[in-house]
Design an enzyme around this catalytic site. Structure first.
Site, short mmCIF file in Angstrom:
data_model
loop_
_atom_site.label_atom_id
_atom_site.label_comp_id
_atom_site.label_asym_id
_atom_site.label_seq_id
_atom_site.Cartn_x
_atom_site.Cartn_y
_atom_site.Cartn_z
N GLU A 217 0.93 -0.91 0.33
CA GLU A 217 -0.20 -0.18 0.38
C GLU A 217 1.27 1.40 0.01
O GLU A 217 1.91 1.03 1.02
CB GLU A 217 -0.56 0.33 1.48
CG GLU A 217 -2.07 -0.67 1.06
CD GLU A 217 -3.17 -0.92 1.94
OE1 GLU A 217 -4.19 -1.02 1.94
OE2 GLU A 217 -2.96 -0.09 3.11
N HIS A 241 -5.79 -11.71 5.13
CA HIS A 241 -5.74 -12.21 3.96
C HIS A 241 -4.99 -12.40 2.84
O HIS A 241 -5.63 -13.41 1.81
CB HIS A 241 -5.89 -10.44 3.15
CG HIS A 241 -6.78 -9.83 4.40
ND1 HIS A 241 -8.13 -9.82 4.81
CD2 HIS A 241 -7.20 -8.78 4.17
CE1 HIS A 241 -8.64 -8.61 4.88
NE2 HIS A 241 -8.07 -7.95 5.13
C1 BG6 Z 1 -8.54 -4.68 5.74
C2 BG6 Z 1 -7.15 -3.98 6.73
O1 BG6 Z 1 -8.51 -5.15 6.24
O2 BG6 Z 1 -7.51 -4.05 4.09
C3 BG6 Z 1 -6.47 -2.67 6.09
O3 BG6 Z 1 -6.98 -3.59 7.48
C4 BG6 Z 1 -6.07 -2.61 4.89
O4 BG6 Z 1 -5.92 -2.25 6.68
C5 BG6 Z 1 -7.38 -3.16 3.74
O5 BG6 Z 1 -5.59 -1.45 3.92
C6 BG6 Z 1 -7.17 -3.97 2.44
O6 BG6 Z 1 -8.35 -4.43 1.37
P1 BG6 Z 1 -8.69 -3.54 0.30
O7 BG6 Z 1 -9.20 -4.54 -0.41
O8 BG6 Z 1 -7.94 -1.78 -0.10
O9 BG6 Z 1 -6.51 -3.93 -0.44
#
Ligand code: BG6
Length: 491
Positions: A217, A241
């Site tokens: 990110e 995830h």
């Molecule tokens: C969330 C986390 O579960 O997933 C966040 O708490 C993260 O920190 C986010 O930014 C990322 O999700 P995505 O869908 O934007 O990749």
């Protein structure tokens, strides 16, 4: 199926998750005809708000351009009810409101289904589950409860939560969301593996050298420090995830596509992974650079000596016949140089190769942004040369599929709940197996064990400087990769 006569109760309706994800996803389903007209949605939270304030809040993030009429219709199925999270009276009141609405809609007894969506902070998961079970549980239809992480902070706290929630709602009634399982490319992994004969044959230690699952990110914690500092990057995105993606990549072929068949295989492969060793971990925290703040500069972080990792590279090994010795590297970081989530499978060198300079094949599944599946492939340099060059077999979704409309992960998952399909949700034993892999390492990090080192990296960089050597150590080889993605094809 719960379709057609359901009441969806969003608990925590005034919060961030509800506003940013749950209600936009519900609208997406409504707009596409997946929430039949007699569905009702009740927002429930502690905040005192009148109807208009509630509507303003939960439609704030909805992109309705071109769908103004549908948005007005959607608003008409929404109601708000303020109430407490730890008080029977409030939940009795909620029950009455739902009941009244069921009567008004003339829903047949037996089909008065209720979906409780907990968009709540973890501190109130248990009292709310109890309050619902005791006072608001449907007696004239099915009950479903949707819960979001954090599911505890380690094996022990997760088991406690599971026990308490399990006393209120059965496993069949429970949907644990991991929103990565709703992403298009993650849902594609099984198809790629099991519907292509050339992949199913080479998917093992004889052919695969290493696997990387990467989450990057380009922004820091920015305002979420209060939550993040207690959890850190490993609990935030890796134990859930990235591990979910790993289990789909690594599991054996399920006996069918039924939810339990799939989840059985995921649990099995997780149980083959020993706890991560501190020697297989590289941890980091971002520091200020290029006008961007450090992690500790974030005002929402109270502990100014915090050693919470915002970056981690962790290597997992799977002790089974298919994978022994193959490093699975999970990498995740905040405040890095780009936004990207991908799976990268690097194959071994071709044995006895005639072409000594041929680079390794790789299969990449890009989850986001810009979904793609591509293979790095060796080809003869066209023309008089006999040079091998690496090129790509590329399936970039937006160029291959016209009118591509990929639903948001939450949209896809809420629809699964309404269809009563558990395939893309986390089962209790799966969660338990996942925590076992991470808990010993997390405890060492929390206790600032002497072997724990947190390397600094600059905001906007690729991560700690040690990363390149770390990846080499686990076999990642870029030599001979005379490769760059074409910016524009030459006519
Ligand atoms: C969330 C986390 O579960 O997933 C966040 O708490 C993260 O920190 C986010 O930014 C990322 O999700 P995505 O869908 O934007 O990749």
């Amino acid at each position: 199926e719960l379709h057609g006569s359901v009441t969806i109760i969003v608990l925590g309706a005034s919060g961030d998750l509800a506003k940013k994800k749950t209600f936009p996803a519900l609208f997406g389903l409504f707009r596409n005809g997946f929430l039949p007209g007699n569905t009702r949605i009740i927002g429930y939270a502690r905040t005192k708000m009148d109807h208009d304030q509630f509507i303003d809040r939960v439609t704030h993030f909805i992109k309705s351009k071109g769908y103004e009429k549908q948005l007005e219709e959607f608003k008409s199925i929404l109601t708000y009810l303020p109430g407490q999270y730890d008080d029977d009276e409030s939940f009795i009141n909620l029950d009455k409101t739902i009941h009244q609405s069921e009567e008004e809609r003339k829903i047949e007894v037996g089909k008065r289904h209720r979906v409780f969506y907990m968009a709540l902070p973890p501190s109130v998961f248990i009292p709310v589950a109890k309050g619902l079970k005791n006072n608001t549980y449907a007696k004239e239809g099915l009950n479903r409860i949707v819960v979001e992480k954090p599911f505890g902070e380690d094996s022990e706290s997760s088991a406690h939560l599971a026990k308490e929630l399990g006393a209120c709602f059965t496993e069949e009634e429970t949907f644990r969301i991991d929103h990565y399982l709703g992403k298009e490319m993650v849902k594609n992994v099984m198809m790629v593996r099991f519907a292509n004969i050339f992949f199913s044959q080479i998917w093992n230690r004889s052919n695969i050298d290493n696997v990387q699952i990467t989450f990057k990110e380009p922004f820091g914690t920015e305002g979420r420090g209060g939550y993040f500092d207690e959890f850190g990057i490993i609990r935030d995105v890796m134990q859930n995830h990235l591990l979910q993606v790993l289990s789909l990549i690594a599991m054996e072929r399920p006996i069918s596509t039924d939810a339990e068949a799939i989840r059985d295989e995921k649990v099995k492969v997780l149980k083959c992974i020993p706890p991560i060793s501190i020697n297989d971990a590289l941890l980091g925290q971002y520091i200020a650079a290029n006008g961007k703040p450090s992690y500790l500069d974030d005002e929402t972080i109270k502990n100014k000596d915090s050693l919470t990792p915002t970056f981690a590279a962790l290597v997992l090994f799977i002790q089974n016949e298919r994978w022994e010795g193959v490093p699975f590297v999970l990498k995740a970081g905040k405040a890095l140089n780009e936004a990207k989530v991908e799976v990268r499978i690097q194959f071994r060198n071709v044995a006895g190769s005639l072409y000594k300079n041929a680079a390794r094949n790789e299969l990449v599944m890009r989850v986001q942004p810009d979904e793609a599946v591509y293979i790095k492939f060796n080809n003869k340099q066209p023309g008089l040369s006999y040079q091998t060059i690496q090129t790509e077999l590329d399936l970039t979704y937006h160029s291959r599929y016209s009118d591509l409309a990929i639903p948001d992960a939450y949209e896809s998952l809420i629809l699964d709940v309404l269809r009563n399909d558990h395939s893309n949700f986390v089962r209790d034993d799966e969660l338990d197996a996942a925590w076992k892999i991470f808990t010993p390492l997390l405890h060492k990090i929390d206790a600032h064990h002497q072997d724990i080192k947190i390397s600094n990296y600059e905001y906007g960089s690729r991560g700690p400087a040690e990363l390149v050597d770390f990846m080499k150590k686990y076999g990642y080889d870029r030599s001979n990769a005379n490769y760059s993605w074409p910016v524009q094809s030459v006519a």
